[in-house]
Design a protein around this motif. Structure first.
Motif, short mmCIF file in Angstrom:
data_model
loop_
_atom_site.label_atom_id
_atom_site.label_comp_id
_atom_site.label_asym_id
_atom_site.label_seq_id
_atom_site.Cartn_x
_atom_site.Cartn_y
_atom_site.Cartn_z
N GLU A 22 -6.90 -14.77 44.18
CA GLU A 22 -8.16 -14.43 43.53
C GLU A 22 -9.08 -15.64 43.39
N LEU A 23 -8.52 -16.76 42.89
CA LEU A 23 -9.35 -17.92 42.60
C LEU A 23 -9.22 -19.03 43.63
N GLY A 24 -8.11 -19.05 44.38
CA GLY A 24 -7.88 -20.13 45.33
C GLY A 24 -7.09 -21.28 44.76
N GLN A 25 -6.56 -21.16 43.53
CA GLN A 25 -5.80 -22.23 42.88
C GLN A 25 -4.31 -21.94 42.96
N PRO A 26 -3.54 -22.70 43.74
CA PRO A 26 -2.08 -22.51 43.73
C PRO A 26 -1.51 -22.86 42.36
N MET A 27 -0.50 -22.11 41.95
CA MET A 27 0.15 -22.33 40.67
C MET A 27 1.65 -22.23 40.84
N HIS A 28 2.37 -22.67 39.83
CA HIS A 28 3.83 -22.54 39.87
C HIS A 28 4.34 -22.32 38.45
N ALA A 29 5.43 -21.56 38.35
CA ALA A 29 6.06 -21.29 37.06
C ALA A 29 7.48 -21.83 37.08
N PHE A 30 7.83 -22.65 36.09
CA PHE A 30 9.18 -23.18 35.92
C PHE A 30 9.90 -22.41 34.81
N ASP A 31 11.21 -22.35 34.91
CA ASP A 31 12.01 -21.87 33.78
C ASP A 31 12.01 -22.99 32.75
N ASN A 32 11.34 -22.77 31.63
CA ASN A 32 11.16 -23.84 30.65
C ASN A 32 12.48 -24.35 30.10
N ASP A 33 13.49 -23.48 30.03
CA ASP A 33 14.78 -23.90 29.49
C ASP A 33 15.55 -24.80 30.45
N ALA A 34 15.11 -24.87 31.72
CA ALA A 34 15.77 -25.73 32.70
C ALA A 34 15.15 -27.12 32.73
N LEU A 35 14.09 -27.35 31.93
CA LEU A 35 13.41 -28.64 31.93
C LEU A 35 13.94 -29.52 30.81
N ASP A 36 13.89 -30.83 31.04
CA ASP A 36 14.44 -31.80 30.09
C ASP A 36 13.38 -32.84 29.77
N GLY A 37 12.79 -32.74 28.57
CA GLY A 37 11.81 -33.73 28.15
C GLY A 37 10.43 -33.49 28.75
N VAL A 64 12.17 -19.41 38.33
CA VAL A 64 12.17 -18.30 37.38
C VAL A 64 13.08 -17.19 37.93
N THR A 65 14.00 -16.70 37.10
CA THR A 65 14.91 -15.62 37.49
C THR A 65 14.75 -14.46 36.51
N ASP A 66 15.53 -13.40 36.73
CA ASP A 66 15.48 -12.24 35.82
C ASP A 66 15.98 -12.59 34.43
N ALA A 67 16.73 -13.72 34.34
CA ALA A 67 17.27 -14.12 33.04
C ALA A 67 16.33 -15.07 32.30
N THR A 68 15.21 -15.43 32.90
CA THR A 68 14.29 -16.38 32.27
C THR A 68 13.61 -15.74 31.07
N ALA A 69 13.61 -16.47 29.96
CA ALA A 69 12.96 -15.98 28.74
C ALA A 69 11.70 -16.77 28.42
N ASN A 70 11.65 -18.03 28.85
CA ASN A 70 10.51 -18.90 28.56
C ASN A 70 10.08 -19.59 29.85
N VAL A 71 8.79 -19.61 30.10
CA VAL A 71 8.29 -20.24 31.33
C VAL A 71 7.33 -21.36 30.99
N PHE A 72 7.26 -22.33 31.91
CA PHE A 72 6.25 -23.37 31.84
C PHE A 72 5.34 -23.18 33.04
N LEU A 73 4.08 -22.84 32.78
CA LEU A 73 3.10 -22.63 33.85
C LEU A 73 2.40 -23.94 34.16
N GLU A 74 2.30 -24.29 35.46
CA GLU A 74 1.54 -25.48 35.85
C GLU A 74 0.33 -25.07 36.66
#
Length: 792
Positions: A259-274, A324-334
């Motif tokens: 729609e906008l031309g901006q690539p994005m990515h979603a991480f599983d927030n619980d898999a991130l450290d710091g 991100v999987t079906d078990a993901t509860a929290n995401v970090f959007l970049e």
């Protein structure tokens, strides 16, 4: 760029049919490469539900289904699709319907069982290429509703072949601005508001990649339902744009990118450290990517990481472990902006080509990340729920590209286009394209939006006016003007004539690429002043050639490997050395091997040697009319030349090239024989020619005196010739070497040379005394300079 026509028409009003739209886009430089109609002719196809299914009594792969099509009574359908089962909703082509491709639906008997219609796959309906089974519809699809109404059909899939300078059209909103300008309408995209913030989750962001990653935004969304189903309207738009729906979170990021031309990515927030750390990769750092491949990185890559590990290759692809999987509860959007130069070629280096890299390496609007993040948050909250945290921003404003005003002169526009465009129309075109326009006395000052990386100079603005105004509206005029023939300078030999001369001497012209492998150059010993390519086509073509010989010898080797024993190749082209800017030098190179003469009966066969190639060089030098300015020396040879069968070529004492046999070690490394001889010399000295001057025929006769001298073996003929000419001056007409002897009667380490002195004076006849005096002076000079002894 692939998109749905219906989606585009929602964003901008288009007063044109499909064919007119396609033509207008192509004529505006946005070439429609493919246009596929979707879902036409679906009258009689409705949404149906399978309420019962039994095995066909006479066929193992068929089922007898009872289907509710909203007609009051159940229909009996015989179906062979592997996914036909009770409870699913699928398209049903009723009796009397005609599917795309001309398939007419009739009541029939299949293996003795009556069937009143046909359950359809996406391919049979002409809406997708998937023919693996029935097209499964959402469970809330209304039974009996026409399928075209439910899926928003008919539609069409447009595929544009965009040039690299139009990354703004890799999003539908950017494309809508061009369409609005073409059809005189307005973009119908509402301003993006901020999504409601109901969470407090945060994560620190550190930018450590300098100007390669000047802006990075992120947001934590907690408590999502990752198993939520992507809405049908979004899934269909993705499918018609060539993307397969995967999961709600991933589909939202892909949808915003389209729609906008901006690539994005979603991480599983619980898999991130710091904190999130945007940095350059360490040499040899590895990362498992979303597709399961293992990427080995170097310092040229930008990596999105946390405090412990890498998470994604910036601008290319996310990491497998933080997906991100079906078990993901929290995401970090970049949502980030990366410099095009930092992403260019990185996906290809990993053997990939992703939608993100395709956009980032061409340039993404640096103002888009905030808007895209809010849009994605809005969609996610509506589809998967959750609580959105605050927008987290890290940026380096000094490294972000800034739009620069560009002046457009009214008279310049008229002269280039050959037609006068009204001032109001020019202003309308720029305004419709999202540019800021300010009138000036002689034209306009235009500031392009941050999405238009291609607007840098006046010619760019003229191009915008031309393509929107319409090339069809610009009159065609035959250019007028007188052509003058340039006189060939007499003091210069044309390079075409040089090529013809070499061809006449039995050589074939080769044309090689200007880039070569760094590994090949290392074999030759070229290590200094190299010019590497910033974005090479491949690892084998990563460096600009510092010499023509590596590529030319590779061509010789290629021919020799195909049973061509006698090869004669030459090339006239440029070589490159490091500098600011890099230094380009025209050069001539020859590579030859095999027998000296083509197979014949007139003379005995012999192998090519040093003097054959030197003869080619002498023939070219003689064209210039000043062979005395040229000399060859056996010293200061490069490592790739045979130390005993090579020479340095000089003009006026300055080195201009080299000649000889390849070094045996290099020939062995290149899998070549010992008979390969090469020549490379700067082209410009070869093309200089002495102007011809007419002079009278000498009136007085010449006198010849022959000398036999005993000299050290190390003394070169060029040195002897120079001494004699300097000593005798204009009296010496010619100096000829006609014999060389070493052996019995001559000391070891010395040689005997016999030469003829042709003496002539333009004003009188030389006497014997004059000739004897010249001989004495020449011998004396040679005794001092060359340790020569007159032989008796």
């Amino acid at each position: 760029m692939k998109f749905s026509e219906n989606w585009l028409r929602e964003l901008v009003e288009i007063q044109a049919d499909r064919a007119q739209l396609a033509h207008a886009l192509t004529m505006a430089g946005l070439e429609v490469e493919e246009l596929t109609a979707l879902g036409e002719g679906l009258d009689g196809v409705v949404v149906a539900e399978i309420v019962a299914a039994e095995k066909h009594p006479e066929a193992d792969r068929l089922q007898v289904c009872r289907v509710n099509a909203g007609q009051g009574e159940l229909l009996q359908i015989v179906c062979g699709a592997p996914n036909a089962r009770v409870g699913i909703k699928v398209p049903l082509a009723t009796v009397g319907a005609s599917l795309p491709g001309g398939v007419a639906i009739k009541a029939a008997k299949l293996r003795g069982v009556e069937s009143f219609g046909m359950l359809c796959s996406a391919k049979e309906l002409g809406v997708d290429a998937d023919a693996s089974g029935l097209l499964e519809l959402p469970l809330d699809a209304p039974v009996g509703q026409p399928l075209a109404t439910y899926l928003g059909l008919p539609d069409a899939s447009f595929e544009l072949k965009l040039t690299p300078n139009r990354p703004d059209c890799l999003g539908l909103v950017g494309l809508a601005h061009d369409v609005a300008a073409l059809f005189g309408s307005h973009v119908k995209v509402p301003a993006q508001g901020a999504a409601p913030v109901s969470g407090a989750a945060r994560r620190g962001i550190r930018l450590e990649a300098g100007k390669d990653a000047p802006r990075y935004l992120g947001r934590v969304i907690e408590g999502i339902d990752a198993s939520a189903r992507t809405p049908l309207w979004m899934a269909e738009r993705l499918r018609r744009a060539g993307l397969r729906p995967i999961s709600a979170v991933v589909d939202v990021t892909n949808y915003v990118m389209l729609e906008l031309g901006q690539p994005m990515h979603a991480f599983d927030n619980d898999a991130l450290d710091g904190d999130i750390v945007v940095r350059h990769a360490a040499a040899g750092e590895t990362l498992k990517l979303l597709d399961g491949s293992e990427a080995t990185l170097d310092g040229g890559f930008v990596v999105i990481a946390d405090e412990r590990k890498g998470l994604a290759v910036a601008g290319v692809m996310g990491g497998y472990d933080s997906r991100v999987t079906d078990a993901t509860a929290n995401v970090f959007l970049e949502s980030a902006h990366f410099a095009p130069a930092a992403i260019m070629g990185k996906a290809r280096k990993l053997g990939l080509h992703t939608d993100a890299s395709h956009r980032f390496e061409r340039g993404v609007d640096p103002a888009l990340p905030q808007r895209a993040l809010e849009r994605a948050t809005e969609l996610l909250l509506a589809i998967v729920g959750g609580q959105a945290g605050p927008v987290l921003v890290a940026e380096r404003p000094e490294d972000l590209p800034q739009p620069v005003p560009v002046a457009l002169r009214r008279e310049r526009l008229r002269r280039v286009l050959g037609v006068t465009v009204d001032d109001a129309e020019v202003a309308r075109i720029f305004t419709a394209l999202g540019m800021q326009v300010a009138p000036t006395a002689d034209g306009w000052t235009v500031t392009a939006p941050s999405s238009r990386f291609d607007i840098e100079r006046e010619e760019d603005l003229i191009e915008e006016v031309a393509r929107i105004f319409g090339y069809d509206n610009i009159p065609t005029h035959t250019p007028a003007g007188a052509l003058t023939l340039a006189a060939e300078p007499e003091a210069r030999i044309g390079d075409l004539a040089l090529r013809e001369q070499l061809a006449a001497r039995g050589h074939h012209e080769a044309v090689n690429l200007s880039f070569v492998s760094a590994e090949l150059l290392a074999r030759w010993g070229f290590a200094d002043a190299l010019v590497p390519l910033a974005n090479p086509l491949s690892a084998d073509l990563a460096v600009m050639r510092p010499s023509l010989l590596p590529g030319l010898v590779e061509s010789l080797r290629h021919n020799r490997a195909r049973q061509q024993e006698r090869v004669r190749l030459f090339e006239v082209a440029r070589v490159f050395a490091a500098g600011d800017p890099p230094v380009e030098t025209p050069s001539l190179a020859i590579a030859a091997c095999g027998s000296a003469r083509a197979e014949q009966w007139g003379e005995s066969a012999r192998a090519l040697d040093f003097f054959d190639l030197k003869g080619d060089l002498d023939a070219i030098i003689a064209w210039g009319g000043e062979p005395q300015r040229w000399s060859v020396h056996a010293d200061q040879l490069p490592a790739w030349l045979h130390p005993g069968r090579g020479a340095r070529v000089a003009r006026d004492g300055a080195t201009v090239g080299y000649l000889g046999a390849l070094h045996p070690q290099l020939a062995k490394a290149l899998d070549l024989g010992p008979d390969v001889h090469v020549l490379e010399v700067a082209l410009e000295p070869l093309l200089d020619r002495r102007l011809p001057r007419a002079r009278s025929v000498p009136r007085f006769p010449s006198v010849r005196r022959d000398l036999a001298l005993d000299l050290p073996e190390a003394v070169r003929w060029s040195q002897i010739e120079q001494v004699v000419r300097d000593t005798l001056g204009g009296v010496l007409s010619q100096l000829k070497l006609f014999d060389r002897y070493s052996g019995k009667g001559v000391e070891a380490g010395r040689k005997s040379l016999a030469m003829g002195l042709i003496l002539q004076d333009a004003s009188r006849t030389l006497t014997d005394d004059d000739a004897d005096r010249c001989v004495r002076e020449a011998v004396t000079a040679l005794e001092k300079a060359c340790k020569a002894r007159l032989r008796g």
